[in-house]
Design an enzyme around this catalytic site. Structure first.
Site, PDB file in Angstrom:
ATOM      1  N   ARG A 121       0.594  -1.585  -0.260  1.00 41.37           N
ATOM      2  CA  ARG A 121       0.341  -0.120  -0.272  1.00 41.37           C
ATOM      3  C   ARG A 121       0.707   1.207  -0.437  1.00 41.37           C
ATOM      4  O   ARG A 121       0.480   2.651   0.718  1.00 41.37           O
ATOM      5  CB  ARG A 121      -0.538   0.770   1.212  1.00 41.37           C
ATOM      6  CG  ARG A 121      -1.729  -1.276   1.057  1.00 41.37           C
ATOM      7  CD  ARG A 121      -2.791  -0.655   2.173  1.00 41.37           C
ATOM      8  NE  ARG A 121      -4.257  -2.205   1.906  1.00 41.37           N
ATOM      9  CZ  ARG A 121      -4.073  -2.669   2.550  1.00 41.37           C
ATOM     10  NH1 ARG A 121      -3.246  -3.293   4.154  1.00 41.37           N
ATOM     11  NH2 ARG A 121      -4.715  -3.902   2.787  1.00 41.37           N
ATOM     12  N   LYS A 143       3.717  11.699 -11.948  1.00 42.75           N
ATOM     13  CA  LYS A 143       2.757  10.457 -12.460  1.00 42.75           C
ATOM     14  C   LYS A 143       3.420   9.017 -12.677  1.00 42.75           C
ATOM     15  O   LYS A 143       4.571   9.270 -13.096  1.00 42.75           O
ATOM     16  CB  LYS A 143       3.163  11.095 -14.081  1.00 42.75           C
ATOM     17  CG  LYS A 143       1.743  12.409 -13.806  1.00 42.75           C
ATOM     18  CD  LYS A 143       1.963  12.240 -15.425  1.00 42.75           C
ATOM     19  CE  LYS A 143       0.699  13.345 -15.634  1.00 42.75           C
ATOM     20  NZ  LYS A 143       0.201  13.483 -16.789  1.00 42.75           N
ATOM     21  N   GLU A 185      10.981  17.870 -25.152  1.00 43.53           N
ATOM     22  CA  GLU A 185      10.629  18.135 -23.594  1.00 43.53           C
ATOM     23  C   GLU A 185      10.754  19.346 -23.159  1.00 43.53           C
ATOM     24  O   GLU A 185      10.107  20.778 -22.784  1.00 43.53           O
ATOM     25  CB  GLU A 185      10.677  17.530 -22.126  1.00 43.53           C
ATOM     26  CG  GLU A 185       9.858  16.060 -22.908  1.00 43.53           C
ATOM     27  CD  GLU A 185       8.414  15.467 -22.895  1.00 43.53           C
ATOM     28  OE1 GLU A 185       7.958  16.611 -22.813  1.00 43.53           O
ATOM     29  OE2 GLU A 185       7.804  15.139 -22.913  1.00 43.53           O
ATOM     30  N   GLU A 237      -3.743  16.823 -12.200  1.00 37.96           N
ATOM     31  CA  GLU A 237      -4.401  17.341 -13.384  1.00 37.96           C
ATOM     32  C   GLU A 237      -5.737  17.547 -14.004  1.00 37.96           C
ATOM     33  O   GLU A 237      -6.016  17.408 -14.961  1.00 37.96           O
ATOM     34  CB  GLU A 237      -3.897  16.149 -14.636  1.00 37.96           C
ATOM     35  CG  GLU A 237      -4.006  16.800 -16.564  1.00 37.96           C
ATOM     36  CD  GLU A 237      -2.771  15.970 -16.942  1.00 37.96           C
ATOM     37  OE1 GLU A 237      -1.500  15.307 -16.708  1.00 37.96           O
ATOM     38  OE2 GLU A 237      -3.546  15.519 -17.847  1.00 37.96           O
ATOM     39  N   ARG A 241      -2.266  21.689 -14.991  1.00 40.16           N
ATOM     40  CA  ARG A 241      -1.498  20.441 -15.858  1.00 40.16           C
ATOM     41  C   ARG A 241      -2.044  20.033 -16.970  1.00 40.16           C
ATOM     42  O   ARG A 241      -0.920  19.503 -17.666  1.00 40.16           O
ATOM     43  CB  ARG A 241      -1.538  19.266 -14.756  1.00 40.16           C
ATOM     44  CG  ARG A 241      -0.121  18.794 -14.616  1.00 40.16           C
ATOM     45  CD  ARG A 241      -0.213  17.669 -13.998  1.00 40.16           C
ATOM     46  NE  ARG A 241       1.187  16.528 -13.926  1.00 40.16           N
ATOM     47  CZ  ARG A 241       1.780  15.708 -12.868  1.00 40.16           C
ATOM     48  NH1 ARG A 241       1.502  15.690 -11.756  1.00 40.16           N
ATOM     49  NH2 ARG A 241       2.959  15.139 -13.303  1.00 40.16           N
ATOM     50  N   HIS A 248       1.996  16.942 -27.711  1.00 34.97           N
ATOM     51  CA  HIS A 248       1.257  15.579 -26.551  1.00 34.97           C
ATOM     52  C   HIS A 248       0.532  14.570 -27.889  1.00 34.97           C
ATOM     53  O   HIS A 248       0.603  13.491 -27.503  1.00 34.97           O
ATOM     54  CB  HIS A 248       1.419  15.088 -25.118  1.00 34.97           C
ATOM     55  CG  HIS A 248       2.725  15.236 -24.201  1.00 34.97           C
ATOM     56  ND1 HIS A 248       3.712  16.404 -24.759  1.00 34.97           N
ATOM     57  CD2 HIS A 248       3.392  14.424 -23.581  1.00 34.97           C
ATOM     58  CE1 HIS A 248       4.644  16.819 -24.104  1.00 34.97           C
ATOM     59  NE2 HIS A 248       4.598  15.276 -23.549  1.00 34.97           N
ATOM     60  N   HIS A 252       1.682  11.532 -29.087  1.00 33.21           N
ATOM     61  CA  HIS A 252       1.124  10.360 -28.670  1.00 33.21           C
ATOM     62  C   HIS A 252       0.749   9.341 -30.583  1.00 33.21           C
ATOM     63  O   HIS A 252       0.633   7.463 -30.534  1.00 33.21           O
ATOM     64  CB  HIS A 252       0.119   9.947 -27.996  1.00 33.21           C
ATOM     65  CG  HIS A 252       0.538  10.752 -26.610  1.00 33.21           C
ATOM     66  ND1 HIS A 252       0.132  11.183 -25.113  1.00 33.21           N
ATOM     67  CD2 HIS A 252       1.986   9.971 -25.961  1.00 33.21           C
ATOM     68  CE1 HIS A 252       0.738  11.287 -24.447  1.00 33.21           C
ATOM     69  NE2 HIS A 252       1.883  10.811 -24.378  1.00 33.21           N
ATOM     70  N   HIS A 264       9.850   9.250 -27.339  1.00 34.62           N
ATOM     71  CA  HIS A 264       9.268   9.854 -27.073  1.00 34.62           C
ATOM     72  C   HIS A 264       9.109  11.795 -27.806  1.00 34.62           C
ATOM     73  O   HIS A 264       8.222  12.388 -27.631  1.00 34.62           O
ATOM     74  CB  HIS A 264       8.705   9.732 -25.466  1.00 34.62           C
ATOM     75  CG  HIS A 264       7.211  10.265 -25.244  1.00 34.62           C
ATOM     76  ND1 HIS A 264       6.031  10.655 -25.704  1.00 34.62           N
ATOM     77  CD2 HIS A 264       7.552  12.111 -23.877  1.00 34.62           C
ATOM     78  CE1 HIS A 264       5.730  11.669 -24.691  1.00 34.62           C
ATOM     79  NE2 HIS A 264       6.336  11.714 -24.046  1.00 34.62           N
TER      80      HIS A 264
HETATM   81  P1  NAD Z   1      13.860   5.647 -21.025  1.00 36.01           P
HETATM   82  O1  NAD Z   1      13.608   5.025 -20.123  1.00 36.01           O
HETATM   83  O2  NAD Z   1      13.386   3.845 -21.991  1.00 36.01           O
HETATM   84  O3  NAD Z   1      15.581   5.486 -21.919  1.00 36.01           O
HETATM   85  C1  NAD Z   1      16.169   5.895 -22.975  1.00 36.01           C
HETATM   86  C2  NAD Z   1      17.044   4.852 -23.352  1.00 36.01           C
HETATM   87  O4  NAD Z   1      18.048   5.263 -22.833  1.00 36.01           O
HETATM   88  C3  NAD Z   1      16.932   3.572 -22.776  1.00 36.01           C
HETATM   89  O5  NAD Z   1      18.011   2.355 -24.192  1.00 36.01           O
HETATM   90  C4  NAD Z   1      17.973   2.956 -21.984  1.00 36.01           C
HETATM   91  O6  NAD Z   1      19.088   1.971 -21.588  1.00 36.01           O
HETATM   92  C5  NAD Z   1      19.331   4.074 -22.023  1.00 36.01           C
HETATM   93  N1  NAD Z   1      19.713   4.835 -21.312  1.00 36.01           N
HETATM   94  C6  NAD Z   1      19.331   5.551 -19.901  1.00 36.01           C
HETATM   95  N2  NAD Z   1      20.448   6.305 -19.354  1.00 36.01           N
HETATM   96  C7  NAD Z   1      21.463   6.055 -20.232  1.00 36.01           C
HETATM   97  C8  NAD Z   1      22.594   6.766 -20.308  1.00 36.01           C
HETATM   98  N3  NAD Z   1      22.915   7.583 -19.007  1.00 36.01           N
HETATM   99  N4  NAD Z   1      23.623   6.923 -20.703  1.00 36.01           N
HETATM  100  C9  NAD Z   1      22.953   5.675 -21.929  1.00 36.01           C
HETATM  101  N5  NAD Z   1      22.337   4.814 -22.031  1.00 36.01           N
HETATM  102  C10 NAD Z   1      21.394   5.157 -21.296  1.00 36.01           C
HETATM  103  O7  NAD Z   1      13.315   6.496 -21.931  1.00 36.01           O
HETATM  104  P2  NAD Z   1      13.560   7.807 -21.430  1.00 36.01           P
HETATM  105  O8  NAD Z   1      12.880   8.872 -22.802  1.00 36.01           O
HETATM  106  O9  NAD Z   1      14.106   8.475 -20.824  1.00 36.01           O
HETATM  107  O10 NAD Z   1      11.555   7.708 -20.415  1.00 36.01           O
HETATM  108  C11 NAD Z   1      10.560   7.037 -21.285  1.00 36.01           C
HETATM  109  C12 NAD Z   1       9.081   7.133 -20.802  1.00 36.01           C
HETATM  110  O11 NAD Z   1       9.132   7.793 -19.651  1.00 36.01           O
HETATM  111  C13 NAD Z   1       7.948   6.439 -21.263  1.00 36.01           C
HETATM  112  O12 NAD Z   1       7.841   5.615 -20.761  1.00 36.01           O
HETATM  113  C14 NAD Z   1       6.949   7.773 -21.348  1.00 36.01           C
HETATM  114  O13 NAD Z   1       5.657   7.508 -20.801  1.00 36.01           O
HETATM  115  C15 NAD Z   1       7.580   8.543 -19.676  1.00 36.01           C
HETATM  116  N6  NAD Z   1       7.336   9.723 -19.602  1.00 36.01           N
HETATM  117  C16 NAD Z   1       6.867   9.496 -17.792  1.00 36.01           C
HETATM  118  C17 NAD Z   1       6.810  11.153 -17.392  1.00 36.01           C
HETATM  119  C18 NAD Z   1       6.048  11.954 -16.462  1.00 36.01           C
HETATM  120  O14 NAD Z   1       5.775  12.029 -15.823  1.00 36.01           O
HETATM  121  N7  NAD Z   1       6.042   9.800 -15.392  1.00 36.01           N
HETATM  122  C19 NAD Z   1       6.583  12.229 -18.301  1.00 36.01           C
HETATM  123  C20 NAD Z   1       7.412  11.846 -19.844  1.00 36.01           C
HETATM  124  C21 NAD Z   1       8.227  11.008 -20.497  1.00 36.01           C
HETATM  125  N1  GLY Z   2       4.434  14.937 -18.510  1.00 38.15           N
HETATM  126  C1  GLY Z   2       3.292  15.445 -17.874  1.00 38.15           C
HETATM  127  C2  GLY Z   2       2.889  15.957 -16.681  1.00 38.15           C
HETATM  128  O1  GLY Z   2       3.879  15.330 -15.820  1.00 38.15           O
HETATM  129  O2  GLY Z   2       1.218  15.811 -16.466  1.00 38.15           O
END
Ligand code: NAD
Ligand code: GLY
Length: 363
Positions: A121, A143, A185, A237, A241, A248, A252, A264
């Protein structure tokens, strides 16, 4: 080193941005009086490249510690990986007094956060982002999610980390495509708030891909300040937000159409362009603003080909986004810097016009 406060009423926390700050884990835990049994979830590529340094930093850690790898890739933000995380937590006898630490990009951060939100939890967690995208966006704001049944982030929770440590030394090993993705971003933020940040990026647009650590520290901190201002006003949100989703809805659509084979943030670059086109088409954005913003964004080639896609199919995909209701797509549309309209419903013909107009722009 910079510190940015996320002053939420419940669960306020701090983001620290700087070089070689990994060793601050122990002091952050002490300062915030957090549980110190560490369950570290680390991206498999990060472990390959930086695992030695991380283990060295934690070699004299005074409490229980486990390190579990999360396979790299969006397809691993899944129930199967979550299952593996819960099983490891239980088999290694981690209880309520656990601090889960995510070391990786958005995939590792999102799934670790969701595991923390749900295990027993809710246990404490912290974020150590290692991609530019995670540093400026996903590590902050709470998120957390996994993908399910082909839909991104469809199961999740709002659950804030206890602290975020953004160690810039990780970013040095990112491939160029991941830097471009993070830039997507960053560009988004430049339209959300005030002209100072936009001007900073506009002035440095030629060398944003090869930023040295001081500039990176500044840019990441500015993005987090903007995100903080938004999230503190609307954590879950309900309204404001939504501006963080600028670009996006289109992004998407492209990601889903191309089966998540593109990054992304790169899709967000095209999504921003589409948002400008649609905003202009709907009479929200002035011609001078449209000309200025599209000239600026043209400098950032997203690095993937989105020409010749079936636009009817793309529209259908966008219509099924989880944020839409009653057969209408809702867009976040920019009018000017710091002036963003939310919940804008657009006619199908205007969306199809936008998708067609956007083609060939970055060549
Ligand atoms: P990711 O986590 O897949 O990382 C991208 C790639 O970089 C991977 O292959 C990873 O192994 C590699 N990598 C990571 N750090 C590294 C480093 N220091 N050196 C070399 N390689 C490295 O992708 P991302 O772009 O970081 O994140 C995308 C995800 O984030 C999506 O799932 C998206 O939905 C999510 N997201 C969430 C939010 C939120 O608010 N929670 C906001 C934006 C995106
Ligand atoms: N990445 C969008 C949010 O955090 O709301």
């Amino acid at each position: 080193m910079k510190k940015i406060k996320i002053p939420l009423d419940i669960n306020p926390y701090e983001v620290t941005v700087g070089s070689d700050i990994l060793q601050l884990i122990s002091s952050e835990i002490k300062k915030k009086k957090l549980f110190n049994n560490l369950f570290i979830l680390i991206d498999s590529n990060v472990d390959l490249i930086h695992g030695g340094k991380i283990r060295l930093n934690l070699s004299d850690y005074p409490a229980k510690i486990a390190l579990v790898k999360i396979p790299s890739g969006e397809e691993y933000k899944s129930f199967e990986t979550l299952n593996m995380i819960y099983s490891s937590l239980l088999s290694e006898n981690f209880g309520r007094d656990t601090l889960i630490v995510a070391i990786g990009g958005g995939v590792t951060g999102d799934i670790s956060g969701f595991a923390a939100a749900t295990f027993m939890r809710g246990v404490q967690y912290a974020q150590i982002p290692t991609t530019l995208l995670a540093a400026v966006d996903s590590s902050v704001g709470g998120k957390t999610a996994i993908n399910f049944g082909g839909t991104k982030n469809i199961i999740g929770a709002f659950y804030q980390p206890k602290f975020v440590l953004t160690d810039l030394s990780f970013l040095k090993t990112l491939p160029k495509e991941e830097i471009i993705s993070g830039l997507g971003e960053i560009l988004k933020y430049s339209f959300l708030y005030d002209k100072t940040f936009y001007s900073l990026l506009e002035k440095n647009s030629e060398n944003l891909l090869s930023l040295e650590e001081r500039s990176l520290e500044k840019i990441i901190s500015e993005c987090i300040k903007i995100k903080s201002a938004v999230v503190v006003n609307d954590e879950t949100e309900k309204g404001l937000r939504k501006i963080l989703n600028l670009g996006h809805t289109f992004a998407h659509g492209y990601e889903s159409f191309l089966h998540y084979s593109i990054k992304h943030g790169s899709a967000v670059i095209v999504g921003l362009l589409c948002a400008f086109i649609l905003s202009r088409r709907m009479g929200l954005m002035s011609k001078p603003n449209f000309d200025k913003f599209s000239l600026f964004i043209k400098k950032f080639n997203p690095g993937f080909d989105y020409s010749g896609l079936d636009k009817e199919e793309l529209y259908r995909i966008m219509l099924h986004d989880k944020k839409n209701r009653q057969g209408k797509i809702k867009f976040v549309l920019p009018i000017d810097i710091g002036q963003i309209a939310i919940d804008c419903e657009a006619d199908k013909k205007d969306v199809l016009y936008t998708l067609a107009e956007a083609e060939g722009f970055f060549i």
